[in-house]
Design an enzyme around this catalytic site. Sequence first.
Site, mmCIF file in Angstrom:
data_model
loop_
_atom_site.group_PDB
_atom_site.id
_atom_site.type_symbol
_atom_site.label_atom_id
_atom_site.label_comp_id
_atom_site.label_asym_id
_atom_site.label_seq_id
_atom_site.Cartn_x
_atom_site.Cartn_y
_atom_site.Cartn_z
ATOM 1 N N LYS A 170 -8.504 5.286 -17.110
ATOM 2 C CA LYS A 170 -8.000 4.985 -18.493
ATOM 3 C C LYS A 170 -8.292 4.843 -19.231
ATOM 4 O O LYS A 170 -8.368 5.378 -20.722
ATOM 5 C CB LYS A 170 -7.193 3.442 -18.076
ATOM 6 C CG LYS A 170 -6.097 2.789 -16.723
ATOM 7 C CD LYS A 170 -5.909 1.948 -16.274
ATOM 8 C CE LYS A 170 -5.295 1.876 -15.584
ATOM 9 N NZ LYS A 170 -4.942 0.389 -14.803
ATOM 10 N N LYS A 184 -3.042 8.186 -13.358
ATOM 11 C CA LYS A 184 -4.707 7.919 -14.346
ATOM 12 C C LYS A 184 -5.855 9.046 -13.488
ATOM 13 O O LYS A 184 -6.329 9.400 -14.620
ATOM 14 C CB LYS A 184 -4.774 6.605 -14.634
ATOM 15 C CG LYS A 184 -5.746 5.860 -13.458
ATOM 16 C CD LYS A 184 -5.010 4.453 -13.241
ATOM 17 C CE LYS A 184 -4.832 4.429 -11.835
ATOM 18 N NZ LYS A 184 -3.401 3.050 -11.880
ATOM 19 N N GLU A 234 -4.729 -3.596 -3.708
ATOM 20 C CA GLU A 234 -4.351 -2.628 -2.326
ATOM 21 C C GLU A 234 -5.591 -3.358 -0.872
ATOM 22 O O GLU A 234 -6.253 -4.190 -1.552
ATOM 23 C CB GLU A 234 -5.059 -1.899 -2.736
ATOM 24 C CG GLU A 234 -3.984 -1.585 -3.825
ATOM 25 C CD GLU A 234 -4.215 0.467 -4.065
ATOM 26 O OE1 GLU A 234 -3.870 0.968 -2.936
ATOM 27 O OE2 GLU A 234 -3.215 1.043 -5.075
HETATM 28 N N1 LIG Z 1 1.312 0.585 -9.184
HETATM 29 C C1 LIG Z 1 1.855 0.560 -10.085
HETATM 30 O O1 LIG Z 1 1.511 -0.699 -10.645
HETATM 31 C C2 LIG Z 1 1.144 1.254 -10.844
HETATM 32 C C3 LIG Z 1 0.915 1.319 -12.528
HETATM 33 C C4 LIG Z 1 0.903 2.273 -12.939
HETATM 34 C C5 LIG Z 1 0.841 3.688 -12.848
HETATM 35 N N2 LIG Z 1 0.108 3.681 -10.800
HETATM 36 C C6 LIG Z 1 0.661 4.863 -10.572
HETATM 37 O O2 LIG Z 1 1.473 5.378 -10.226
HETATM 38 C C7 LIG Z 1 1.649 6.424 -8.664
HETATM 39 C C8 LIG Z 1 2.227 5.692 -7.948
HETATM 40 O O3 LIG Z 1 1.667 4.622 -7.172
HETATM 41 P P1 LIG Z 1 2.788 3.661 -6.416
HETATM 42 O O4 LIG Z 1 2.288 2.266 -7.239
HETATM 43 O O5 LIG Z 1 4.145 3.940 -6.853
HETATM 44 O O6 LIG Z 1 2.090 4.063 -4.496
HETATM 45 P P2 LIG Z 1 2.739 4.557 -3.569
HETATM 46 O O7 LIG Z 1 3.650 2.633 -3.537
HETATM 47 O O8 LIG Z 1 2.612 4.367 -2.315
HETATM 48 O O9 LIG Z 1 3.733 5.318 -3.614
HETATM 49 C C9 LIG Z 1 3.563 6.564 -3.384
HETATM 50 C C10 LIG Z 1 4.403 7.637 -3.113
HETATM 51 O O10 LIG Z 1 4.700 9.067 -2.946
HETATM 52 C C11 LIG Z 1 4.921 9.110 -1.932
HETATM 53 N N3 LIG Z 1 3.031 10.573 -1.394
HETATM 54 C C12 LIG Z 1 1.804 10.244 -1.554
HETATM 55 N N4 LIG Z 1 1.005 11.313 -1.464
HETATM 56 C C13 LIG Z 1 2.880 12.337 -1.028
HETATM 57 C C14 LIG Z 1 2.297 13.724 -0.476
HETATM 58 N N5 LIG Z 1 1.311 13.644 -0.244
HETATM 59 N N6 LIG Z 1 3.518 13.810 0.328
HETATM 60 C C15 LIG Z 1 5.003 13.255 0.093
HETATM 61 N N7 LIG Z 1 5.037 12.390 -0.632
HETATM 62 C C16 LIG Z 1 3.850 12.054 -1.297
HETATM 63 C C17 LIG Z 1 4.647 8.337 -0.796
HETATM 64 O O11 LIG Z 1 5.567 8.625 0.630
HETATM 65 P P3 LIG Z 1 5.619 7.836 2.057
HETATM 66 O O12 LIG Z 1 5.945 6.204 1.156
HETATM 67 O O13 LIG Z 1 6.317 7.952 2.829
HETATM 68 O O14 LIG Z 1 4.520 7.341 1.892
HETATM 69 C C18 LIG Z 1 4.997 7.322 -1.667
HETATM 70 O O15 LIG Z 1 6.980 6.907 -1.604
HETATM 71 C C19 LIG Z 1 -0.290 6.404 -8.678
HETATM 72 O O16 LIG Z 1 -0.818 7.934 -9.030
HETATM 73 C C20 LIG Z 1 -0.641 5.013 -9.107
HETATM 74 O O17 LIG Z 1 -2.494 5.102 -10.055
HETATM 75 C C21 LIG Z 1 1.171 2.811 -10.881
#
Ligand SMILES: NC(=O)c1ccc[n+]([C@@H]2O[C@H](COP(=O)([O-])OP(=O)(O)OC[C@H]3O[C@@H](n4cnc5c(N)ncnc54)[C@H](OP(=O)(O)O)[C@@H]3O)[C@@H](O)[C@H]2O)c1
Length: 422
Positions: free
Chosen positions: A210, A110, A195
């Site tokens: 959002k 978002k 977080e």
């Molecule tokens: N979590 C939710 O419930 C949720 C709900 C709605 C939307 N979202 C959205 O979905 C997206 C992901 O959220 P998430 O909770 O899954 O995040 P997360 O658990 O922190 O995972 C992020 C992933 O991206 C990788 N990553 C981050 N920066 C990178 C970079 N510069 N180069 C390569 N890989 C990179 C990380 O690698 P490493 O593990 O190796 O660090 C990790 O595997 C975000 O935009 C968030 O706003 C999340």
Amino acid sequence: MNIKWGYNKMKSIAILGYGVVGSGVVEIINNNVEKLKEKIGEEVKLSKILVRDVKKHLNKPYANLLTDNIEDIFSQEVDIVVEVMGGIDPAYGYIKKFLNLKKHIVTANKDLIAKHGEELLNIAKKEGVRLHFEASVGGGIPILRPLSECLAGNSFNNIKAILNGTTNFILSKMDKENMGYEEALKIAQELGFAEANPESDVMGYDAARKLSILSTIAYDERVDWENMKVEGIAHIDEEDIKYAKKIGCKIKLLAMSNKENEKVYASVRPVMVDEDSSIGKIENEFNGILLDGDAVGQVMFYGKGAGKLPTASAVFGDILDIIQNKKDKIMAFNKKQASIEKEWNHKSKWMIRVKTVNRHEIMKELGEFGKCHFEMNAQGVRDEVMALVEVDSEDMLNQKINKLSDFYPVDSIKKIMVLGDN
Ligand SMILES: NC(=O)c1ccc[n+]([C@@H]2O[C@H](COP(=O)([O-])OP(=O)(O)OC[C@H]3O[C@@H](n4cnc5c(N)ncnc54)[C@H](OP(=O)(O)O)[C@@H]3O)[C@@H](O)[C@H]2O)c1
């Protein structure tokens, strides 16, 4: 678990990010391979998964597909790129390049869509590919597609929503278990609902981004979140919650926008809502979105706004749409900027708390509002006036509040809107 090969029609998918959502996406793709083959005669293949640190993910499925080098994906034959890494940079640059390489994009980001949605959608249109972002608003709740497809025959002039599960969880804990804000936040962090750095959630920025995406699509005008009134929940205390209960309300971080006379009021702020209303009944980490359409009337969308599988479910729906080659109705964000008002200029009630030693003068001043009801505050609190006032507009209320603080020694003034019909 293995995604099988061997069909004529094959779609290759690369995933940027293997965290909470990325792992969910891989799981759902894997669980649905057979269904996809049967129902639409398509086979999907995961090609590469981008992470920052490959070593962290070696015990996960498809470890053989991991890479920490984006060039590995730029150079591959890929049909769809799923961006679930988060943040603006480098995601923005990567998505732009993939779109220019004519790859379809699905994202849950978002922050990115609220900031660069218009530009990225325009590139996608120019290149003849899709950019889908259902998961960016309301996580697992289908809302953007219903809004732009099933409800396309409606004009909307009102959105009320709870778009952030973290803050709703904290406020629910404070309400049900008489907890202070800090204690409730700590529990939310321990349970993984908040977080380590909760700023974006508790300051209201996440909900504002959002609401910006939702309002932009609903009103077909750019509603930038930077122009909205955004107020978080960190200043909500036990007295506010007790006071809300006393008048039959709950405090919710409400994302609200209203279109009237070519102007859009848009805000994310704590609001007291009737405890029996549909918004008042949304508890814990759940999200809910209430829309008013001129044809359909009021409709409500409710469900899990975040989490591994709920969010991945929305991402998978977008992937499926692309595979099925469904026509995309959200082809562009309208370039026209909405004229945004930050103040609620409708008649409404407000809870006012004034910290002061001049209680009598303050009560006299507040009493000048036609409708004003004073409330006893906590036992032993002698330096505060608490009142429920009804005013014609927030402007008027602000003028009164400024006057109070100009003329009397006042330590602090807090105001919380009490929303009538919701
Ligand atoms: N979590 C939710 O419930 C949720 C709900 C709605 C939307 N979202 C959205 O979905 C997206 C992901 O959220 P998430 O909770 O899954 O995040 P997360 O658990 O922190 O995972 C992020 C992933 O991206 C990788 N990553 C981050 N920066 C990178 C970079 N510069 N180069 C390569 N890989 C990179 C990380 O690698 P490493 O593990 O190796 O660090 C990790 O595997 C975000 O935009 C968030 O706003 C999340």
